[in-house]
Design a protein around this motif. Structure first.
Motif, short mmCIF file in Angstrom:
data_model
loop_
_atom_site.label_atom_id
_atom_site.label_comp_id
_atom_site.label_asym_id
_atom_site.label_seq_id
_atom_site.Cartn_x
_atom_site.Cartn_y
_atom_site.Cartn_z
N GLU A 77 0.67 -38.63 -40.37
CA GLU A 77 -0.22 -39.73 -39.97
C GLU A 77 -0.23 -40.84 -41.02
O GLU A 77 -0.16 -42.02 -40.68
N ASN A 92 3.08 -42.63 -40.85
CA ASN A 92 3.49 -43.02 -39.51
C ASN A 92 4.87 -42.43 -39.18
O ASN A 92 5.77 -43.12 -38.72
N GLN A 130 6.97 -38.80 -37.53
CA GLN A 130 6.83 -37.64 -36.66
C GLN A 130 6.67 -36.39 -37.54
O GLN A 130 7.31 -36.28 -38.59
#
Length: 109
Positions: free
Chosen positions: A43, A46, A48
């Motif tokens: 997170e 940003n 995966q």
């Protein structure tokens, strides 16, 4: 930080691995412990989660970070004392003496 180790990092890590390492170092605690969920790294960067997981796996294989004990459902890590240290000199010497090997080109000797 160990200057030779930094050169190894610069030569061996790809972009995602470098980003994840920097995120791990941002959470570096005393005695080189790191407790942060891979989802939180994903997170924050940003990215995966699968890419973060792959990067962490590579950092473990290179010996830059060492897997620590699980705390609850979270994995913990520790920055290899050969690369750097956050703590006392005495404890750094003890950590180096306790069987951790010198990193050479991303592989443990």
């Amino acid at each position: 930080m160990n200057q030779a180790a930094l050169l190894t990092i610069a030569n061996e890590l790809n972009h995602d691995q470098m980003r994840v390492l920097m995120a791990l170092l941002a959470d570096l605690d005393y005695e080189n412990y790191i407790q942060v969920a891979q989802m939180d790294i994903a997170e924050a960067l940003n990215m995966q989660k699968t890419n973060v997981s792959r990067a962490v796996k590579n950092l473990l294989e290179f010996g830059i970070v060492i897997e620590g004990p699980k705390i609850g459902r979270s994995k913990t890590y520790r920055l290899n004392p050969q690369f750097g240290w956050k703590g006392t000199v005495t404890n750094h010497k003890r950590a180096l003496k306790n069987g951790l090997s010198v990193i050479n080109g991303g592989k443990c000797d």
